[in-house]
Design a protein around this motif. Structure first.
Motif, mmCIF file in Angstrom:
data_model
loop_
_atom_site.group_PDB
_atom_site.id
_atom_site.type_symbol
_atom_site.label_atom_id
_atom_site.label_comp_id
_atom_site.label_asym_id
_atom_site.label_seq_id
_atom_site.Cartn_x
_atom_site.Cartn_y
_atom_site.Cartn_z
ATOM 1 N N LEU A 1 0.854 -1.233 0.132
ATOM 2 C CA LEU A 1 0.036 0.041 -0.017
ATOM 3 C C LEU A 1 0.931 1.331 -0.028
ATOM 4 N N GLY A 2 2.065 1.163 0.534
ATOM 5 C CA GLY A 2 2.965 2.484 0.661
ATOM 6 C C GLY A 2 3.321 2.786 -0.861
ATOM 7 N N LYS A 3 3.826 1.679 -1.567
ATOM 8 C CA LYS A 3 3.977 1.784 -2.873
ATOM 9 C C LYS A 3 2.928 2.279 -3.542
ATOM 10 N N LYS A 4 1.724 1.849 -3.464
ATOM 11 C CA LYS A 4 0.473 2.157 -4.401
ATOM 12 C C LYS A 4 0.437 3.854 -4.058
ATOM 13 N N TYR A 5 0.375 4.263 -2.786
ATOM 14 C CA TYR A 5 0.163 5.575 -2.525
ATOM 15 C C TYR A 5 1.409 6.461 -2.617
ATOM 16 N N GLN A 6 2.576 5.808 -3.143
ATOM 17 C CA GLN A 6 3.679 6.616 -3.347
ATOM 18 C C GLN A 6 4.248 7.291 -1.793
ATOM 19 N N MET A 7 4.133 6.460 -1.011
ATOM 20 C CA MET A 7 4.900 6.967 0.376
ATOM 21 C C MET A 7 6.185 6.181 0.274
ATOM 22 N N ASN A 8 6.965 6.799 0.806
ATOM 23 C CA ASN A 8 8.286 6.280 0.948
ATOM 24 C C ASN A 8 8.588 5.936 2.656
ATOM 25 N N LEU A 9 8.179 4.560 2.832
ATOM 26 C CA LEU A 9 8.356 4.075 4.302
ATOM 27 C C LEU A 9 9.670 3.379 4.436
ATOM 28 N N GLN A 10 10.612 3.531 3.783
ATOM 29 C CA GLN A 10 11.996 3.119 3.872
ATOM 30 C C GLN A 10 12.813 3.843 4.847
ATOM 31 N N GLY A 11 13.788 3.100 5.746
ATOM 32 C CA GLY A 11 14.444 4.264 6.452
ATOM 33 C C GLY A 11 13.882 4.161 7.994
ATOM 34 N N GLN A 12 14.199 5.352 8.653
ATOM 35 C CA GLN A 12 13.555 5.377 9.926
ATOM 36 C C GLN A 12 12.500 6.350 10.225
ATOM 37 N N LEU A 13 11.547 5.866 10.827
ATOM 38 C CA LEU A 13 10.406 6.599 10.890
ATOM 39 C C LEU A 13 9.668 7.042 12.347
ATOM 40 N N CYS A 14 9.120 8.314 12.337
ATOM 41 C CA CYS A 14 8.621 8.530 13.649
ATOM 42 C C CYS A 14 7.393 9.501 13.600
ATOM 43 N N PHE B 1 -4.719 16.566 9.610
ATOM 44 C CA PHE B 1 -5.202 17.348 10.446
ATOM 45 C C PHE B 1 -6.370 16.639 11.497
ATOM 46 N N ASP B 2 -6.311 16.749 12.546
ATOM 47 C CA ASP B 2 -7.382 16.324 13.198
ATOM 48 C C ASP B 2 -7.650 17.163 14.451
ATOM 49 N N ASN B 3 -8.934 17.740 14.165
ATOM 50 C CA ASN B 3 -9.439 18.692 15.113
ATOM 51 C C ASN B 3 -8.136 19.821 15.500
ATOM 52 N N HIS B 4 -7.775 19.789 16.585
ATOM 53 C CA HIS B 4 -6.757 20.963 17.141
ATOM 54 C C HIS B 4 -5.357 20.428 16.954
ATOM 55 N N GLN B 5 -5.209 19.296 16.228
ATOM 56 C CA GLN B 5 -3.704 18.568 16.174
ATOM 57 C C GLN B 5 -3.358 18.370 14.611
ATOM 58 N N LEU B 6 -2.072 18.569 14.541
ATOM 59 C CA LEU B 6 -1.387 18.233 13.163
ATOM 60 C C LEU B 6 -0.459 17.016 13.547
ATOM 61 N N ILE B 7 -0.753 15.806 12.565
ATOM 62 C CA ILE B 7 0.015 14.701 12.725
ATOM 63 C C ILE B 7 0.761 14.580 11.671
ATOM 64 N N LEU B 8 2.250 14.450 11.857
ATOM 65 C CA LEU B 8 2.994 13.937 10.728
ATOM 66 C C LEU B 8 3.901 12.866 10.978
ATOM 67 N N LEU B 9 4.049 12.076 9.771
ATOM 68 C CA LEU B 9 4.825 10.958 9.489
ATOM 69 C C LEU B 9 6.178 11.364 9.053
ATOM 70 N N VAL B 10 7.148 11.300 9.825
ATOM 71 C CA VAL B 10 8.658 11.726 9.612
ATOM 72 C C VAL B 10 9.171 10.624 9.340
ATOM 73 N N ARG B 11 10.123 10.906 8.002
ATOM 74 C CA ARG B 11 11.184 9.795 7.721
ATOM 75 C C ARG B 11 12.741 10.370 7.717
ATOM 76 N N THR B 12 13.449 9.686 8.018
ATOM 77 C CA THR B 12 14.977 10.048 7.686
ATOM 78 C C THR B 12 15.663 8.876 7.029
ATOM 79 N N ASP B 13 16.844 9.148 6.492
ATOM 80 C CA ASP B 13 17.543 7.861 5.880
ATOM 81 C C ASP B 13 18.217 7.255 7.064
#
Length: 416
Positions: free
Chosen positions: A180-193, A228-240
């Motif tokens: 699904l990550g490949k389908k939606y062009q989301m790079n999920l390789q590396g370090q994630l938080c 964006f969820d009500n008063h929060q911004l939620i981000l998926l952050v990736r580093t190599d």
């Protein structure tokens, strides 16, 4: 003598060939042109030019405006003017970011900024005709960017559903996540938080746009997805894999918070980051941890004022779970009960003294300074605490238990 701008031949000439947009506008203005989307990604730029400045060269090489240039434009008030109006802006040279003189205009649809047109005008005497030409061009470019935006929004909606599945842990199969990550062009390789930014009120559309814009234009990390969820911004952050993920996530959190405060006056904005993982199946854990940091910062605002990472919570990570265990076992600390009783009978402040002393890692001078008392006074109180509670300050285990029980006591007082 400056070239006289010419009106574009036809609308379709520009709209049907996005790669040639900048060339056609440059031909009409008589100078190099760059078209960017709202996040400073290059859409089109005019080719085969000489004597371009450093900012333009770096932008073309990266296919995105360098962060130093974006920051400089904000500091000089240029970006604020472009976001506020669809009128052309003459930008003076800004030497510290390698930017020569520009003629710029925002590309808009109603009140929304879709992108920008930048014309390098160092060798051009700007006339009313040039101003009108770039303003007309912005209306033409907006039609192309609207098309581009519609495609992007459809893709982002699918991405959001997938991101929520990752955040909630409803999707844990590694092969499904990769597919699904490949389908939606989301790079999920590396370090994630996961990073969560909490605003004091529900987000308006304008604030959402600014937050989205900032998350796209900060360069230390890569934002894989956002919600964006009500008063929060939620981000998926990736580093190599070879990058220092913890350092980069700290830098990103600080930079994002600082710039939101500077540009939108959000003094109460709070941010938090969960642990870094090397597999996307643990994204939901990082999300829960980030939320827990925000929850604990509310419960212990003084002690955790400077803590933004789950990694830095220390014993606070488990304070609520320990409190629940103590309630289930009807636990109480005998030493603290004796000190509380003494305080009540003698209008003393030994419990507060003990709390401050332990919070400062048994440093007498720092504890006395915070309480605005002499060290001799503090030492006398500590002697009474030892006598009344039967406490041995050389016993690390006993001190840790006292510290935890005092934290829980403080939390329960706040809950009343």
């Amino acid at each position: 003598m400056s070239p006289t701008p010419r009106t574009p031949k036809t609308l379709n000439d520009l709209i049907d060939s996005p790669e040639g947009l900048a060339d056609r506008i440059a031909e009409n203005l008589g100078c190099p042109v760059t078209i960017e989307d709202a996040n400073h990604q290059i859409v089109s730029y005019s080719k085969h030019e000489e004597r371009v400045d450093d900012a333009r060269t770096a932008t073309i090489m990266r296919r995105k405006v360098p962060e130093s240039v974006v920051n400089g434009l904000w500091k000089h008030g240029i970006m604020a003017r472009l976001f506020e109006s669809g009128r052309p802006v003459i930008v003076p040279p800004i030497e510290e970011i390698g930017l020569g003189r520009r003629l710029a205009v925002s590309v808009r649809h109603k009140e929304e900024t879709l992108g920008f047109i930048w014309a390098q005008t160092a060798e051009l005497t700007i006339t009313e005709e040039h101003l009108q030409t770039i303003e007309d061009a912005s209306r033409i470019v907006s039609q192309h960017l609207l098309r581009q935006q519609a495609k992007k929004k459809k893709s982002e909606e699918n991405q959001k559903e997938f991101f929520w599945q990752l955040l909630t842990g409803s999707l844990e199969n590694t092969s499904d996540i990769k597919r699904l990550g490949k389908k939606y062009q989301m790079n999920l390789q590396g370090q994630l938080c996961v990073a969560v930014f909490e605003f004091t009120e529900d987000l308006s559309q304008s604030v959402e746009r600014q937050a989205y814009y900032l998350s796209e234009t900060l360069y230390q990390t890569r934002i894989v997805s956002r919600i964006f969820d009500n008063h929060q911004l939620i981000l998926l952050v990736r580093t190599d894999p070879k990058e220092d993920a913890e350092h980069l996530s700290r830098a990103f959190l600080n930079d994002f918070t600082l710039k939101m405060k500077e540009r939108l006056n959000f003094d109460d904005l709070k941010g938090a980051v969960g642990l870094v993982y090397h597999t996307p199946s643990f994204i939901h854990s990082s999300y829960k941890q980030a939320l827990k940091v925000l929850e604990l910062k509310d419960q212990f605002p003084k002690a955790l004022a400077e803590v933004d990472h789950y990694q830095d919570l220390g014993i606070y990570q488990f304070i609520n779970e320990i409190a629940e265990l103590q309630r289930n076992e009807h636990y109480h600390n005998h030493a603290l009960r004796k000190i509380k009783s003494y305080d009540a009978d003698n209008r003393a402040a030994l419990l507060e003294t003990l709390s401050v002393f332990l919070a400062h890692n048994s440093n007498v001078h720092k504890a006395a300074e915070e309480m605005h008392i002499h060290t001799n006074t503090l030492n006398y109180r500590l002697k009474r605490i030892r006598e009344i509670g039967g406490i041995d300050f050389k016993n690390a285990n006993q001190k840790m238990m006292l510290f935890i029980d005092l934290l829980i006591d403080e939390k329960e007082k706040e809950d009343l």
